[in-house]
Design a protein around this motif. Structure first.
Motif, PDB file in Angstrom:
ATOM      1  N   GLN A 136      -0.271  -1.248  -7.669  1.00 48.80           N
ATOM      2  CA  GLN A 136      -0.049   0.113  -7.180  1.00 48.80           C
ATOM      3  C   GLN A 136      -0.047   1.128  -8.328  1.00 48.80           C
ATOM      4  OE1 GLN A 136       3.617   0.785  -5.058  1.00 48.80           O
ATOM      5  NE2 GLN A 136       2.595   2.202  -3.686  1.00 48.80           N
ATOM      6  N   ILE A 137       0.579   0.807  -9.433  1.00 51.18           N
ATOM      7  CA  ILE A 137       0.617   1.720 -10.567  1.00 51.18           C
ATOM      8  C   ILE A 137      -0.774   1.897 -11.174  1.00 51.18           C
ATOM      9  CG2 ILE A 137       1.482   1.976 -12.938  1.00 51.18           C
ATOM     10  CD1 ILE A 137       4.113   0.743 -11.955  1.00 51.18           C
ATOM     11  N   VAL A 138      -1.511   0.802 -11.325  1.00 53.68           N
ATOM     12  CA  VAL A 138      -2.860   0.886 -11.881  1.00 53.68           C
ATOM     13  C   VAL A 138      -3.759   1.706 -10.960  1.00 53.68           C
ATOM     14  CG1 VAL A 138      -4.914  -0.486 -12.437  1.00 53.68           C
ATOM     15  CG2 VAL A 138      -2.681  -1.205 -13.260  1.00 53.68           C
ATOM     16  N   CYS A 139      -3.650   1.487  -9.659  1.00 52.92           N
ATOM     17  CA  CYS A 139      -4.454   2.260  -8.706  1.00 52.92           C
ATOM     18  C   CYS A 139      -4.090   3.744  -8.751  1.00 52.92           C
ATOM     19  CB  CYS A 139      -4.269   1.721  -7.296  1.00 52.92           C
ATOM     20  SG  CYS A 139      -5.178   0.220  -6.969  1.00 52.92           S
ATOM     21  N   ALA A 178     -15.596   5.151  -5.608  1.00 51.59           N
ATOM     22  CA  ALA A 178     -14.552   4.423  -6.332  1.00 51.59           C
ATOM     23  C   ALA A 178     -13.168   4.974  -5.987  1.00 51.59           C
ATOM     24  CB  ALA A 178     -14.797   4.508  -7.831  1.00 51.59           C
ATOM     25  N   THR A 179     -13.073   6.276  -5.819  1.00 48.30           N
ATOM     26  CA  THR A 179     -11.800   6.881  -5.414  1.00 48.30           C
ATOM     27  C   THR A 179     -11.378   6.388  -4.042  1.00 48.30           C
ATOM     28  OG1 THR A 179     -12.334   8.843  -6.711  1.00 48.30           O
ATOM     29  CG2 THR A 179     -10.575   9.064  -5.105  1.00 48.30           C
ATOM     30  N   ALA A 180     -12.326   6.300  -3.120  1.00 45.68           N
ATOM     31  CA  ALA A 180     -12.013   5.823  -1.773  1.00 45.68           C
ATOM     32  C   ALA A 180     -11.567   4.358  -1.791  1.00 45.68           C
ATOM     33  CB  ALA A 180     -13.227   5.994  -0.866  1.00 45.68           C
ATOM     34  N   VAL A 181     -12.223   3.542  -2.599  1.00 44.83           N
ATOM     35  CA  VAL A 181     -11.842   2.123  -2.689  1.00 44.83           C
ATOM     36  C   VAL A 181     -10.454   1.992  -3.297  1.00 44.83           C
ATOM     37  CG1 VAL A 181     -12.389  -0.049  -3.863  1.00 44.83           C
ATOM     38  CG2 VAL A 181     -14.196   1.246  -2.747  1.00 44.83           C
ATOM     39  N   LEU A 182     -10.196   2.736  -4.365  1.00 49.79           N
ATOM     40  CA  LEU A 182      -8.876   2.669  -5.001  1.00 49.79           C
ATOM     41  C   LEU A 182      -7.776   3.200  -4.083  1.00 49.79           C
ATOM     42  CD1 LEU A 182      -9.657   3.631  -8.685  1.00 49.79           C
ATOM     43  CD2 LEU A 182      -8.815   1.462  -7.844  1.00 49.79           C
ATOM     44  N   ALA A 183      -8.082   4.221  -3.288  1.00 52.38           N
ATOM     45  CA  ALA A 183      -7.091   4.729  -2.334  1.00 52.38           C
ATOM     46  C   ALA A 183      -6.778   3.670  -1.282  1.00 52.38           C
ATOM     47  CB  ALA A 183      -7.603   6.006  -1.678  1.00 52.38           C
ATOM     48  N   THR A 184      -7.802   2.939  -0.834  1.00 54.69           N
ATOM     49  CA  THR A 184      -7.577   1.868   0.142  1.00 54.69           C
ATOM     50  C   THR A 184      -6.717   0.764  -0.459  1.00 54.69           C
ATOM     51  OG1 THR A 184      -9.720   2.360   1.137  1.00 54.69           O
ATOM     52  CG2 THR A 184      -8.728   0.235   1.672  1.00 54.69           C
ATOM     53  N   VAL A 185      -6.998   0.366  -1.696  1.00 51.70           N
ATOM     54  CA  VAL A 185      -6.199  -0.668  -2.361  1.00 51.70           C
ATOM     55  C   VAL A 185      -4.765  -0.172  -2.571  1.00 51.70           C
ATOM     56  CG1 VAL A 185      -5.949  -1.990  -4.510  1.00 51.70           C
ATOM     57  CG2 VAL A 185      -8.188  -1.739  -3.458  1.00 51.70           C
ATOM     58  N   PHE A 186      -4.610   1.099  -2.911  1.00 49.17           N
ATOM     59  CA  PHE A 186      -3.273   1.685  -3.100  1.00 49.17           C
ATOM     60  C   PHE A 186      -2.464   1.621  -1.801  1.00 49.17           C
ATOM     61  CE2 PHE A 186      -0.374   5.307  -2.971  1.00 49.17           C
ATOM     62  CZ  PHE A 186       0.336   5.127  -4.138  1.00 49.17           C
ATOM     63  N   PHE A 187      -3.094   1.987  -0.684  1.00 53.64           N
ATOM     64  CA  PHE A 187      -2.374   1.950   0.590  1.00 53.64           C
ATOM     65  C   PHE A 187      -2.058   0.523   1.019  1.00 53.64           C
ATOM     66  CE2 PHE A 187      -4.179   6.298   1.310  1.00 53.64           C
ATOM     67  CZ  PHE A 187      -2.962   6.937   1.299  1.00 53.64           C
ATOM     68  N   LEU A 188      -2.967  -0.411   0.762  1.00 54.25           N
ATOM     69  CA  LEU A 188      -2.676  -1.805   1.094  1.00 54.25           C
ATOM     70  C   LEU A 188      -1.535  -2.348   0.242  1.00 54.25           C
ATOM     71  CD1 LEU A 188      -6.279  -3.232   1.576  1.00 54.25           C
ATOM     72  CD2 LEU A 188      -4.571  -2.765   3.340  1.00 54.25           C
ATOM     73  N   THR A 248       0.882  -0.551  -0.952  1.00 54.03           N
ATOM     74  CA  THR A 248       2.092   0.100  -0.440  1.00 54.03           C
ATOM     75  C   THR A 248       2.595  -0.603   0.812  1.00 54.03           C
ATOM     76  OG1 THR A 248       1.329   2.209  -1.327  1.00 54.03           O
ATOM     77  CG2 THR A 248       3.051   2.288   0.351  1.00 54.03           C
ATOM     78  N   ILE A 249       1.686  -0.949   1.698  1.00 56.50           N
ATOM     79  CA  ILE A 249       2.080  -1.676   2.914  1.00 56.50           C
ATOM     80  C   ILE A 249       2.638  -3.046   2.548  1.00 56.50           C
ATOM     81  CG2 ILE A 249       1.169  -2.770   5.007  1.00 56.50           C
ATOM     82  CD1 ILE A 249      -0.735  -0.353   5.223  1.00 56.50           C
ATOM     83  N   GLY A 250       2.020  -3.714   1.562  1.00 58.84           N
ATOM     84  CA  GLY A 250       2.531  -5.010   1.110  1.00 58.84           C
ATOM     85  C   GLY A 250       3.919  -4.904   0.508  1.00 58.84           C
ATOM     86  N   LEU A 251       4.164  -3.846  -0.259  1.00 59.44           N
ATOM     87  CA  LEU A 251       5.504  -3.649  -0.826  1.00 59.44           C
ATOM     88  C   LEU A 251       6.535  -3.360   0.256  1.00 59.44           C
ATOM     89  CD1 LEU A 251       4.769  -1.602  -4.054  1.00 59.44           C
ATOM     90  CD2 LEU A 251       5.868  -3.825  -3.914  1.00 59.44           C
ATOM     91  N   ALA A 252       6.145  -2.585   1.246  1.00 58.50           N
ATOM     92  CA  ALA A 252       7.070  -2.299   2.345  1.00 58.50           C
ATOM     93  C   ALA A 252       7.410  -3.567   3.116  1.00 58.50           C
ATOM     94  CB  ALA A 252       6.466  -1.256   3.275  1.00 58.50           C
ATOM     95  N   TYR A 253       6.416  -4.408   3.322  1.00 53.81           N
ATOM     96  CA  TYR A 253       6.660  -5.667   4.037  1.00 53.81           C
ATOM     97  C   TYR A 253       7.514  -6.612   3.205  1.00 53.81           C
ATOM     98  CZ  TYR A 253       5.895 -10.091   6.346  1.00 53.81           C
ATOM     99  OH  TYR A 253       6.086 -11.288   6.965  1.00 53.81           O
ATOM    100  N   SER A 254       7.208  -6.728   1.912  1.00 50.01           N
ATOM    101  CA  SER A 254       7.976  -7.654   1.082  1.00 50.01           C
ATOM    102  C   SER A 254       9.405  -7.168   0.863  1.00 50.01           C
ATOM    103  CB  SER A 254       7.286  -7.869  -0.264  1.00 50.01           C
ATOM    104  OG  SER A 254       7.356  -6.694  -1.043  1.00 50.01           O
ATOM    105  N   GLY A 255       9.612  -5.873   0.950  1.00 52.32           N
ATOM    106  CA  GLY A 255      10.963  -5.347   0.790  1.00 52.32           C
ATOM    107  C   GLY A 255      11.838  -5.538   1.999  1.00 52.32           C
ATOM    108  N   THR A 256      11.236  -5.749   3.154  1.00 51.68           N
ATOM    109  CA  THR A 256      12.029  -5.895   4.381  1.00 51.68           C
ATOM    110  C   THR A 256      11.877  -7.252   5.042  1.00 51.68           C
ATOM    111  OG1 THR A 256      10.242  -4.942   5.689  1.00 51.68           O
ATOM    112  CG2 THR A 256      11.949  -3.441   4.902  1.00 51.68           C
ATOM    113  N   SER A 257      10.945  -8.069   4.605  1.00 54.33           N
ATOM    114  CA  SER A 257      10.705  -9.334   5.308  1.00 54.33           C
ATOM    115  C   SER A 257      11.787 -10.376   5.062  1.00 54.33           C
ATOM    116  CB  SER A 257       9.346  -9.911   4.910  1.00 54.33           C
ATOM    117  OG  SER A 257       9.357 -10.262   3.544  1.00 54.33           O
TER     118      SER A 257
END
Length: 133
Positions: free
Chosen positions: A12-15, A58-68, A70-79
């Protein structure tokens, strides 16, 4: 599971940094002098350069990876939070550990009431002792 969260944070930080750099590198639609005076294809939907170049893709791809990420962090924080069976249900507060005894609040209220009724001696040379009660 902690390594997974660490990996997602790094991704997420790199993206995020890469998106900032790519957006700053891109050429704006209205940056041409001719666009300011209504020249050429500045009024078209995608601008004068066409639909998309490498930087915008490249911006669109990085934005997609950033959002994925973020969703992974939200899931791992609550799962890993599971409701305790003795609380009778789910919810956020049912996952918080209860380290304090139930009577701690009552004891704190009693201590506060005792402290409020104590008389504080007046400092020497003070006229506070002359005030009638």
């Amino acid at each position: 599971m902690a390594w997974w969260t660490t990996l997602l944070v790094i991704v997420q930080i790199v993206c995020a940094l890469s998106i900032i750099i790519l957006v700053l590198l891109q050429h704006g639609k209205g940056a041409d002098m001719g666009a300011a005076f209504g020249g050429g294809a500045s009024g078209s939907l995608f601008g004068a350069t066409g639909s998309a170049n490498f930087l915008s893709r490249a911006t669109a791809v990085l934005a997609t990876v950033f959002f994925l990420a973020t969703i992974g962090l939200a899931y791992s924080g609550t799962s890993h939070r599971v409701a305790k069976p003795d609380t009778g249900g789910g919810g956020l507060m049912s996952t918080v550990p209860q380290d304090t005894p139930k009577d701690a609040a009552k004891d704190a209220a009693k201590d506060a009431a005792k402290d409020a009724t104590k008389e504080v001696p007046a400092p020497s040379g003070s006229k506070a002792g002359d005030i009638p009660k």
